[in-house]
Write an enzyme that holds these catalytic residues in place. Sequence first.
Site, PDB file in Angstrom:
ATOM      1  N   ALA A 131      -5.945   8.838   2.265  1.00  0.00           N
ATOM      2  CA  ALA A 131      -6.872   8.279   1.277  1.00  0.00           C
ATOM      3  C   ALA A 131      -7.813   7.292   1.957  1.00  0.00           C
ATOM      4  O   ALA A 131      -7.659   6.976   3.146  1.00  0.00           O
ATOM      5  CB  ALA A 131      -6.094   7.592   0.161  1.00  0.00           C
ATOM      6  N   VAL A 133     -10.251   3.502   0.984  1.00  0.00           N
ATOM      7  CA  VAL A 133     -10.279   2.355   0.083  1.00  0.00           C
ATOM      8  C   VAL A 133     -11.700   1.811  -0.027  1.00  0.00           C
ATOM      9  O   VAL A 133     -12.395   1.643   0.984  1.00  0.00           O
ATOM     10  CB  VAL A 133      -9.318   1.244   0.571  1.00  0.00           C
ATOM     11  CG1 VAL A 133      -9.386   0.032  -0.354  1.00  0.00           C
ATOM     12  CG2 VAL A 133      -7.892   1.774   0.641  1.00  0.00           C
ATOM     13  N   LYS A 151      -8.266   2.749  -4.311  1.00  0.00           N
ATOM     14  CA  LYS A 151      -7.789   3.737  -3.346  1.00  0.00           C
ATOM     15  C   LYS A 151      -7.976   5.129  -3.921  1.00  0.00           C
ATOM     16  O   LYS A 151      -7.507   5.418  -5.030  1.00  0.00           O
ATOM     17  CB  LYS A 151      -6.315   3.492  -3.022  1.00  0.00           C
ATOM     18  CG  LYS A 151      -5.778   4.378  -1.895  1.00  0.00           C
ATOM     19  CD  LYS A 151      -4.408   3.913  -1.422  1.00  0.00           C
ATOM     20  CE  LYS A 151      -3.934   4.707  -0.218  1.00  0.00           C
ATOM     21  NZ  LYS A 151      -2.650   4.217   0.305  1.00  0.00           N
ATOM     22  N   ASP A 286       6.107   2.458   6.510  1.00  0.00           N
ATOM     23  CA  ASP A 286       4.868   2.827   7.213  1.00  0.00           C
ATOM     24  C   ASP A 286       4.197   1.561   7.726  1.00  0.00           C
ATOM     25  O   ASP A 286       3.024   1.310   7.462  1.00  0.00           O
ATOM     26  CB  ASP A 286       3.949   3.592   6.256  1.00  0.00           C
ATOM     27  CG  ASP A 286       2.901   4.420   6.998  1.00  0.00           C
ATOM     28  OD1 ASP A 286       3.070   4.628   8.215  1.00  0.00           O
ATOM     29  OD2 ASP A 286       1.924   4.852   6.372  1.00  0.00           O
TER      30      ASP A 286
END
Length: 521
Positions: A131, A133, A151, A286
């Site tokens: 994605a 932002v 997002k 992550d």
Amino acid sequence: MTRYFRGVFIVWIALRYGLDELVLSSFRRPWLRTLARVLAFGRRLNAPRGQRLRLALEHLGPIFVKFGQVLSTRRDLLPADIADELARLQDRVPPFDSAIAIATIERAFRRPVDSVFASFERVPVASASIAQVHFATLKDRSGNTREVAVKVLRPGMLPVIEKDLSLMRMMAGWVEGLSADGKRLKPREVVAEFDKYLHDELDLVREAANAAQLRRNMAGLDLVLIPEMLWDFCHPEVIVMERMYGVPISQTERLRQAGVQLPQLARDGVTIFFTQVFRDGFFHADMHPGNIQVSLAPATFGRYISLDFGIIGTLTEHDKEYLAQNFTAFFRRDYKRVAELHIESGWVPPETRVDELEAAVRTVCEPYFDRPLRELSLGMVLMRLFQTSRRFHVEIQPQLVLLQKTLLNIEGLGRELDPELDLWNTAKPFLERWMLEQVGPQKLVDELKAQAPRYAKLLPDLPRLLHAYLAQRPSDHRRDLQELLAEQRRTNKLLQGIIYGGIGFALGLLAMQVLLRVRLF
């Protein structure tokens, strides 16, 4: 056929960017270097090797980009030029057209973007593999405004991911069928875990829910900030959240100039990680530098800011207890206990000799204790443990793959912030405190609270159950009597726990009184 064409495309991209030359030229054998020059003949490979590797990963899609993100945190394992280029994958993946992002937002909210936001920045502030932002200003019905981050999911992600996962499943089948370690490594289960987490990332509402859970979990820690999700503007393809202000954690010089104590920041990172893993069993999986910032605002100075919650790891109570006992035994250098835990958990065959496994673990871990991070590589420790696991037929646990990946990310961040950090001694007090909480008075109180509704419901029913028992035929009594005895044993165990806990608490108070009197006199 789809997997075949995808495999051909991967090979073509590797040849196009000269990855074959990059790999072969890294070997020391002269004939391999000569082969690399022969294969590179006729191809224009003028770009730096790091740039070629980054571009190849970008062309191959999100799975390969994520692989590059993980590699970028391991500067101890990569040349500086390659690590610098791969770091660009963390938040500087080429963005998609803003017109597509706006169309996605309007389709999700079913109204023009200008009616949702007072202002919307067309140029994205960050772009990643899944994605990108955009910053915006949200307006409510009362006319109030709030700065937010929007997002937006990349278009066409699902077909690309499905192709790559299909190829990975095929390769996992080859590994399992052809390799002697295939069944032990459980490659199909590992790919299935990766499949689940990648598909979870494609649902941004799930990411918003992950963020909300982490925000609640971390509320009392005062070490990390997590953006608030605005649920009226959350959709599987678009989520709107509180805008966060911070400095990327990779900009260490800027943080140092601002007065942030980097050694303390490194220790706080270890505390956050172990809190999420062992206290909550729900951790950010992550944690590459593109997803972590540091606040410079006076009220929250020096706190972490976590972003991007698409990949979250979870652990069961059994996993947490097993891992905590392993870590604690490691920190105490109790290698015999480590070996016993592996056998008790069923990770190694029950006929494994404890003394042999103990000696093997000691050989791997002993050289790395009492060393700062600049002299320690968890990657190397894990690799040597993996080699040892082959000898003892240790079964790889797929549910722990994300934890291993995150631990390597944490080590990479710690190495950047404070190379002198002693990871073992930093984590040891936390784990010992956590283990004490698992067997101490507070654990007893928590268990009583959890079991109280069950026993409160059971006690009024005892007369009826006793009457029903007496009214049964004699042939039924034996089975019911066994059930009743089992319930009685559970009740006795609970009562014993209450009594022992009370005695322990009373003795603790008595000991404190004695110590106070000794100090007074």
